[in-house]
Design an enzyme around this catalytic site. Structure first.
Site, mmCIF file in Angstrom:
data_model
loop_
_atom_site.group_PDB
_atom_site.id
_atom_site.type_symbol
_atom_site.label_atom_id
_atom_site.label_comp_id
_atom_site.label_asym_id
_atom_site.label_seq_id
_atom_site.Cartn_x
_atom_site.Cartn_y
_atom_site.Cartn_z
ATOM 1 N N LYS A 78 -78.203 -42.983 86.659
ATOM 2 C CA LYS A 78 -78.448 -42.407 87.984
ATOM 3 C C LYS A 78 -77.315 -42.830 88.916
ATOM 4 O O LYS A 78 -76.860 -43.983 88.872
ATOM 5 C CB LYS A 78 -79.796 -42.924 88.502
ATOM 6 C CG LYS A 78 -80.246 -42.342 89.827
ATOM 7 C CD LYS A 78 -81.624 -42.894 90.219
ATOM 8 C CE LYS A 78 -82.153 -42.291 91.505
ATOM 9 N NZ LYS A 78 -83.477 -42.850 91.880
ATOM 10 N N SER A 153 -87.052 -39.313 92.607
ATOM 11 C CA SER A 153 -85.685 -38.983 92.941
ATOM 12 C C SER A 153 -84.736 -39.008 91.749
ATOM 13 O O SER A 153 -83.651 -38.435 91.822
ATOM 14 C CB SER A 153 -85.180 -39.976 93.990
ATOM 15 O OG SER A 153 -85.167 -41.296 93.472
ATOM 16 N N SER A 177 -90.036 -42.961 91.559
ATOM 17 C CA SER A 177 -88.876 -42.141 91.189
ATOM 18 C C SER A 177 -88.429 -42.204 89.739
ATOM 19 O O SER A 177 -87.523 -41.463 89.355
ATOM 20 C CB SER A 177 -87.686 -42.486 92.077
ATOM 21 O OG SER A 177 -87.823 -41.832 93.301
HETATM 22 N N1 GLN Z 1 -90.571 -40.158 96.572
HETATM 23 C C1 GLN Z 1 -90.606 -41.466 97.144
HETATM 24 C C2 GLN Z 1 -89.729 -41.495 98.378
HETATM 25 O O1 GLN Z 1 -89.231 -40.479 98.721
HETATM 26 C C3 GLN Z 1 -90.152 -42.479 96.144
HETATM 27 C C4 GLN Z 1 -88.704 -42.472 95.939
HETATM 28 C C5 GLN Z 1 -88.256 -43.493 94.963
HETATM 29 O O2 GLN Z 1 -89.038 -44.040 94.181
HETATM 30 N N2 GLN Z 1 -86.970 -43.811 95.011
HETATM 31 O O3 GLN Z 1 -89.559 -42.495 99.004
#
Ligand code: GLN
Length: 487
Positions: A78, A153, A177
């Site tokens: 990532k 994400s 994420s």
């Molecule tokens: N979807 C969650 C957020 O927008 C989690 C994101 C993540 O785990 N990096 O904060």
């Protein structure tokens, strides 16, 4: 390659049926074909990969007995994970052109094991989002239906494993994420206990919640990657100092006699009927394997979402203050310093990042700190205590990973509906407990994930339950067209 696991490829390398070079060539060819539709990659690291494949070939030739199972096997990272000299953007315009002067710990451990990194994957900007649509460089397609999101994400890391380009990748999980995109893309995704994997070299979003973890095609592979990246690190003071237990040790112990809890609140009204049906079938499979199932309650689940959306933005507003045009990436030149800061941040950050920075700054401001931030911290403690209490009654929790399957791109333009994606993943981040998502069915051709959650530092138990389930079912062997089209 496209259907293989790390374990299978490691065997093929040792039996001389393939070489690191051949695996790399396959992965790059597959990437080229698949990525025209998927856009899972921001950077392809051909030179780095070639050097690493050459080094891996030497290790496999000279020290085959001691070589790691990861040696010579392609993978992807990532784009929030720093690699020395390789552009790392966190999918943000503000970091375009930023080449870190060092490699983070988890990544370095993989490199030391002989991993072959083929590229940096697309994600939501600074890991904020649940669909990868917040990337400044355009969205990622879901390999099961390219009109839909792969989750987020870490959407690019999930999609590239699902598509069959690489057998594993790393992502980061702050509120879901890794697990949520694993569920939506039909692969395995694991968030370790907070403090088990060093965050050194991970671009910070919310430091008390962030953990790095793997995407794989099987639970065994997942435990294997975790065994390499996990463990103490003097460069991250939040990293636990105790040595790692072998995450593979309990893998085959099965679930007979285990007490598994189903948190009532995790199958609430927002759960799509198809997801509910698939997960309930999974519960029955686990029961058939000799586990006993018990309904339990985590009453603060409904407020956990609100707590997360105070704490995560608060920490992000602090972490992202460093992107000021002076030290990293892009700068908008202006005669006055203040104007330079303002213009750089205005041009460099996307709308969701700006929303979070503003929310977080507000929650931390002197007039509102007690009402929002301090209150959220108190409720966070309660969320953790509820997990502790439930784990007095049961060994692990089983539940959906996401209330929905992959949704069409553009269908959740209201931030709140996007935030709802994480309602059953983010409590684990607030409590610091480990969680995994394993494939457990399909709804209209779209994958569903089963989540397994265990007490802190019981990461091995997560693998044990997930592996038992996986081995009793066929879902993890299903592949989208990208992986089955003639190579
Ligand atoms: N979807 C969650 C957020 O927008 C989690 C994101 C993540 O785990 N990096 O904060």
């Amino acid at each position: 390659m496209t259907a293989s696991t790390i374990t299978e490829l490691a065997a093929a390398l040792r039996e001389g049926r393939t070489t690191p070079d051949a695996l790399l060539a396959d992965a790059l060819a597959h990437l080229e074909r698949a990525d025209a539709e998927l856009h899972a990659y921001l950077t392809v690291t051909r030179d780095l990969a070639q050097q690493q494949a050459d080094a891996a070939a030497r290790i496999l030739r000279d020290q085959p007995a001691t070589a790691s199972p990861l040696c010579g096997i392609p993978m992807a990272l990532k784009d929030v994970l720093c690699v020395d000299g390789i552009e790392t953007t966190a999918s943000s315009k503000i970091l375009r052109g930023f080449k870190p002067p060092y490699t983070g710990t988890a990544v370095q451990r993989l490199f030391d094991a002989g991993a072959v990194c083929i590229g940096k994957t697309n994600c939501d900007e600074f890991a904020m989002g649940s669909s990868t649509e917040n990337s400044a460089f355009g969205p990622v397609g879901n390999p099961w239906d390219v009109e839909r999101v792969p989750g987020g994400s870490s959407g690019g890391s999930a999609a590239t494993v699902a598509a069959g380009t690489v057998p594993y990748s790393l992502g980061s999980d702050t509120g879901g994420s890794i697990r949520q995109p694993a569920a939506l893309s039909g692969v395995v995704g694991f968030k370790p206990t907070y403090g088990r994997v060093s965050r050194y070299g991970l671009i910070a979003f919310a430091s008390s919640l962030d953990q790095i973890g793997p995407f794989t095609r099987t639970v065994e592979d997942c435990a294997l990657v975790y065994s390499v990246i996990g463990g103490p690190d003097a460069r991250d003071s939040t990293c636990d100092g105790r040595p790692m237990d072998d995450p593979l040790a309990e893998l085959r112990d099965g679930v007979a006699g285990m007490r598994l809890g189903i948190p009532r609140e995790y199958l609430g009204e927002g759960t799509e009927p198809g997801v509910r049906a698939a997960v309930e079938q999974a519960f029955a499979v686990l029961e058939g394997l000799g586990a006993t199932l018990h309904e339990v309650s985590l009453p603060s689940t409904d407020v956990a979402l609100s707590v997360y959306y105070v704490i995560a933005p608060a920490e992000c507003s602090s972490n992202l203050a460093r992107y000021d045009g002076v030290r990293f990436g892009q700068r908008v030149d202006r005669p006055s310093l203040t104007d330079m800061y303002l213009q750089t941040r205005d041009a460099g950050f996307g709308p969701e990042v700006k929303r979070r920075v503003m929310l977080g700054t507000y929650a931390l401001s002197s007039g509102y700190y007690d009402a929002y931030y301090r209150q959220a911290q108190k409720v966070r403690t309660l969320v953790g205590q509820e997990f502790d209490a439930v784990f007095q009654q049961v060994d692990a929790l089983v539940c959906p990973t996401s209330p929905s399957v992959a949704f069409p791109m553009g269908s959740r333009d209201d931030p709140l509906s996007m935030y709802m994606c994480d309602v059953v993943t983010l409590p684990a981040n607030l409590a610091g407990v480990p969680g995994i998502s394993v494939p457990c069915g399909f709804v209209d051709g779209l994958p569903v994930g089963l989540q397994v959650i265990a007490p802190r530092f019981q990461d091995s138990r997560v693998f044990r339950v997930a592996h038992a389930y996986e081995q009793a079912t066929e879902w993890h062997t299903a592949r989208p067209r990208f992986a089955t089209d003639a190579a």
